[in-house]
Write an enzyme that holds these catalytic residues in place. Structure first.
Site, PDB file in Angstrom:
ATOM      1  N   LYS A   1      -2.381-103.758   0.718  1.00  0.00           N
ATOM      2  CA  LYS A   1      -1.646-104.247  -0.448  1.00  0.00           C
ATOM      3  C   LYS A   1      -1.487-105.769  -0.338  1.00  0.00           C
ATOM      4  CE  LYS A   1       2.737-104.723  -1.571  1.00  0.00           C
ATOM      5  NZ  LYS A   1       2.614-105.883  -2.466  1.00  0.00           N
TER       6      LYS A   1
ATOM      7  N   GLU B   1       3.821-110.310  11.651  1.00  0.00           N
ATOM      8  CA  GLU B   1       3.655-111.775  11.661  1.00  0.00           C
ATOM      9  C   GLU B   1       4.635-112.320  10.638  1.00  0.00           C
ATOM     10  OE1 GLU B   1       1.743-113.309  13.745  1.00  0.00           O
ATOM     11  OE2 GLU B   1       0.549-111.656  14.504  1.00  0.00           O
TER      12      GLU B   1
ATOM     13  N   CYS C   1       3.104-120.761   7.002  1.00  0.00           N
ATOM     14  CA  CYS C   1       4.084-120.377   8.034  1.00  0.00           C
ATOM     15  C   CYS C   1       4.051-121.324   9.215  1.00  0.00           C
ATOM     16  CB  CYS C   1       3.815-118.948   8.476  1.00  0.00           C
ATOM     17  SG  CYS C   1       2.114-118.719   9.020  1.00  0.00           S
TER      18      CYS C   1
ATOM     19  N   GLU D   1      14.216-120.914   6.864  1.00  0.00           N
ATOM     20  CA  GLU D   1      12.866-121.214   6.391  1.00  0.00           C
ATOM     21  C   GLU D   1      12.893-121.578   4.902  1.00  0.00           C
ATOM     22  OE1 GLU D   1      10.018-117.972   6.120  1.00  0.00           O
ATOM     23  OE2 GLU D   1       8.492-119.236   7.045  1.00  0.00           O
TER      24      GLU D   1
HETATM   25  P1  NAD Z   1       7.550-110.953   1.715  1.00  0.00           P
HETATM   26  O1  NAD Z   1       8.075-110.402   2.984  1.00  0.00           O
HETATM   27  O2  NAD Z   1       8.459-111.020   0.547  1.00  0.00           O
HETATM   28  O3  NAD Z   1       6.273-110.124   1.214  1.00  0.00           O
HETATM   29  C1  NAD Z   1       5.130-109.963   2.024  1.00  0.00           C
HETATM   30  C2  NAD Z   1       4.411-108.699   1.590  1.00  0.00           C
HETATM   31  O4  NAD Z   1       5.256-107.591   1.887  1.00  0.00           O
HETATM   32  C3  NAD Z   1       4.122-108.619   0.085  1.00  0.00           C
HETATM   33  O5  NAD Z   1       2.899-107.984  -0.123  1.00  0.00           O
HETATM   34  C4  NAD Z   1       5.265-107.753  -0.418  1.00  0.00           C
HETATM   35  O6  NAD Z   1       4.968-107.070  -1.611  1.00  0.00           O
HETATM   36  C5  NAD Z   1       5.421-106.774   0.738  1.00  0.00           C
HETATM   37  N1  NAD Z   1       6.718-106.112   0.826  1.00  0.00           N
HETATM   38  C6  NAD Z   1       7.935-106.566   0.423  1.00  0.00           C
HETATM   39  N2  NAD Z   1       8.873-105.620   0.635  1.00  0.00           N
HETATM   40  C7  NAD Z   1       8.253-104.554   1.192  1.00  0.00           C
HETATM   41  C8  NAD Z   1       8.680-103.266   1.635  1.00  0.00           C
HETATM   42  N3  NAD Z   1       9.937-102.862   1.527  1.00  0.00           N
HETATM   43  N4  NAD Z   1       7.767-102.447   2.164  1.00  0.00           N
HETATM   44  C9  NAD Z   1       6.478-102.830   2.302  1.00  0.00           C
HETATM   45  N5  NAD Z   1       6.004-104.018   1.865  1.00  0.00           N
HETATM   46  C10 NAD Z   1       6.881-104.871   1.329  1.00  0.00           C
HETATM   47  O7  NAD Z   1       6.961-112.385   2.074  1.00  0.00           O
HETATM   48  P2  NAD Z   1       6.312-113.441   1.067  1.00  0.00           P
HETATM   49  O8  NAD Z   1       7.402-114.107   0.311  1.00  0.00           O
HETATM   50  O9  NAD Z   1       5.178-112.806   0.341  1.00  0.00           O
HETATM   51  O10 NAD Z   1       5.660-114.472   2.103  1.00  0.00           O
HETATM   52  C11 NAD Z   1       6.322-115.551   2.661  1.00  0.00           C
HETATM   53  C12 NAD Z   1       6.715-115.251   4.084  1.00  0.00           C
HETATM   54  O11 NAD Z   1       5.570-114.902   4.867  1.00  0.00           O
HETATM   55  C13 NAD Z   1       7.310-116.445   4.790  1.00  0.00           C
HETATM   56  O12 NAD Z   1       8.431-116.040   5.514  1.00  0.00           O
HETATM   57  C14 NAD Z   1       6.206-116.888   5.741  1.00  0.00           C
HETATM   58  O13 NAD Z   1       6.630-117.587   6.884  1.00  0.00           O
HETATM   59  C15 NAD Z   1       5.598-115.595   6.102  1.00  0.00           C
HETATM   60  N6  NAD Z   1       4.254-115.779   6.629  1.00  0.00           N
HETATM   61  C16 NAD Z   1       4.049-115.566   7.967  1.00  0.00           C
HETATM   62  C17 NAD Z   1       2.789-115.763   8.507  1.00  0.00           C
HETATM   63  C18 NAD Z   1       2.518-115.524   9.969  1.00  0.00           C
HETATM   64  O14 NAD Z   1       1.354-115.437  10.325  1.00  0.00           O
HETATM   65  N7  NAD Z   1       3.522-115.424  10.813  1.00  0.00           N
HETATM   66  C19 NAD Z   1       1.748-116.176   7.679  1.00  0.00           C
HETATM   67  C20 NAD Z   1       2.003-116.391   6.330  1.00  0.00           C
HETATM   68  C21 NAD Z   1       3.262-116.183   5.808  1.00  0.00           C
END
Ligand code: NAD
Length: 480
Positions: free
Chosen positions: A174, A249, A283, A384
């Site tokens: 997804k 991650e 990130c 963040e």
């Molecule tokens: P998010 O956690 O809101 O969403 C990430 C993904 O998870 C999306 O596809 C979302 O639809 C899904 N999701 C949300 N709730 C869920 C649930 N209850 N069950 C299953 N899936 C669910 O994050 P975002 O706003 O899309 O991304 C930004 C964040 O990602 C920042 O905190 C950033 O630091 C982090 N990030 C980390 C890395 C890394 O490698 N550590 C890389 C890129 C981004």
């Protein structure tokens, strides 16, 4: 209007309940498409397709799996322009960045893991007891779930899918509901490359419903997740009672530590990039900049001058350095943090305002912002922001900066600028982070372990770490 569909069993499907979400173009605020808000039933269909495909895919000779992945990589490269345009329109990032970095790196993921699997040998050894031998089988897990965020949409999506597939698993993936477009286009490429039906299934929708259905599915045995820390914690809670394998991650609040003895010009240019690349929505961005006291005032002047010269503009323009933020809610969140920083006695040295880009007045543009903060305890240094906002503050000594760098709940990456070798060794071993860059930033080698400590995650991706995650190790002991 582009209507995105789910990719299940090699075909494109509308969501069973005919439930759709709007897809926004961040550069002008327009709705330009719709995506499925998939239900549990859609996820179940994807699961059934994946399960049916697993028997054959897991037994497909390794070099055939490798060949298909490399073919996907070739096709992505051949479609670079189309994918870069789609990524830029969906996410707001400059097309130049999508073309030079995001899409080529997505193609590299398939090529790299296509090759890596052929080098992934397991251990065998004589047993401690005489006349017995141990060897290890690395077997695919079964059906696995891959969930990715919006900031590097195709790059992070494929960073999970490629090792999962090549290791012999079938996948339900997804992408973020905010940036679904390139994941949608990937389905066509997989068909063209000859990936058998059902091996990869892509379902679109909200995290709280579609994502939730994936993580709650009792027969999806592993979840590889990249996204926010609070989502990661939620997933861990759901997954633990079902004993799912988990790779998380998560977020970061990375220190960029600058000593007076560094190569100043190189540091300055790289620090502009590590602060504002992809509108600061990476990130790994160094969002807390600590500068040794003796060069602090000079750095402040030079850095602010360079940041002011960055051009905020439409993502399709070749001279744009800073495109649009990904969504209106995200823009509001970043603006709130600038206000919070001011309330906590931060001084905005440049930026801080929304930008009206001519002809695209409803786009989500924000000036690159530098804030001088009074201490490391303020919220803008502890939480963040994930936007074009960095803080700067001076430090007095190595111990002082080490303490501040580590005094945060995250531990993803850190950057050090110095030419002192002993200090480099001391600092890099004591920084609480999964990745430490010295005199560079985001220099990536796909063989290296990637991941964070503390609230930045659990587990490692990249190279053989990813192949280990996506396989189960089975010990076989033979007495002869
Ligand atoms: P998010 O956690 O809101 O969403 C990430 C993904 O998870 C999306 O596809 C979302 O639809 C899904 N999701 C949300 N709730 C869920 C649930 N209850 N069950 C299953 N899936 C669910 O994050 P975002 O706003 O899309 O991304 C930004 C964040 O990602 C920042 O905190 C950033 O630091 C982090 N990030 C980390 C890395 C890394 O490698 N550590 C890389 C890129 C981004």
């Amino acid at each position: 209007m582009t209507k995105i569909k789910n990719y299940i069993n090699g075909d494109f499907h509308n969501p069973i309940q005919d439930n759709w979400l709007d897809n926004y173009n961040p550069s002008n605020g327009d709705v330009y498409g719709q995506i499925p808000n998939s239900s549990k039933d859609d996820v179940e269909n994807a699961y059934n397709a994946a399960k049916a495909a697993f028997t054959s895919w897991s037994k497909t000779p390794l070099d055939e799996r490798s060949r298909i992945l490399i073919k996907i990589s070739d096709l992505l490269e051949a479609n670079l322009q189309r994918f870069a345009e789609a990524e830029s329109k969906d996410n707001g990032k400059p097309i130049s960045l999508a073309k030079a970095v995001d899409i080529p790196r997505a193609a590299s993921n398939f090529r790299f893991f296509g090759n890596a699997i052929t080098q992934f040998a397991s251990e065998s050894h004589e047993s401690i007891e005489p006349n017995a031998i141990n060897y290890t089988l690395r077997q695919p897990i079964g059906v696995v779930g891959c969930i990715s965020p919006w900031n590097l949409p195709l790059y992070l999506f494929t960073w999970k899918i490629a090792p999962a597939l090549v290791a012999g698993n079938c996948v339900i993936a997804k992408p973020s509901e905010v940036t679904p477009m390139t994941a949608f286009l990937l389905g066509e490429i997989c068909n063209e490359a000859g990936l058998p039906k059902g091996v990869l299934n892509i379902v679109h929708g909200l995290g709280g419903s579609t994502g939730q259905a994936i993580i709650e599915h009792p027969d999806i045995k592993a979840i590889s997740f990249t996204g926010g820390t609070s989502t990661g914690a939620h997933i861990a809670k759901i997954a633990a009672p079902m004993f799912k394998k988990l790779s998380l991650e998560l977020g970061g609040k990375n220190p960029n530590i600058i000593f007076a003895d560094c190569d100043y010009d190189d540091m300055l240019d790289t620090t502009v990039r590590s602060s504002f690349a992809n509108q600061g929505q990476i990130c790994l961005c160094g969002s807390r900049i600590f500068i040794e006291q003796s060069i602090y005032e000079q750095f402040k002047v030079d850095f602010v001058k360079k940041v002011k010269a960055l051009k905020v503009g439409h993502p399709s323009k070749s001279d744009t350095n800073i495109g649009a933020l990904v969504s209106k809610p995200h823009l509001e969140k970043v603006k709130d943090y600038i206000k919070i920083a001011k309330d906590e006695n931060g001084t905005v040295l440049c930026g801080g305002h929304v930008v009206n880009v001519k002809g695209y007045e409803n786009g989500y543009y924000l000036e690159p912002t530098v804030i001088e903060v009074p201490n490391n305890n303020c919220r803008v240094n502890q939480e963040e922001v994930f936007g074009p906002v960095v803080t700067i503050m001076p430090f007095a000594s190595e111990d002082h900066v080490l303490e501040m760098a580590n005094d945060v709940k995250y531990g993803l990456s850190a950057t050090i600028w110095t030419n002192n070798l002993k200090r480099t060794m001391r600092m890099s071993s004591q920084l609480l982070a999964g990745i430490v860059w010295v005199n560079t930033w985001m220099l990536r080698d796909l063989r290296t372990p990637f991941g964070g400590v503390k609230a930045s995650g659990v587990g490692r991706e990249g190279g053989f770490e990813a192949l280990r995650f996506f396989t189960e190790a089975k010990n076989v002991c033979i007495k002869y």
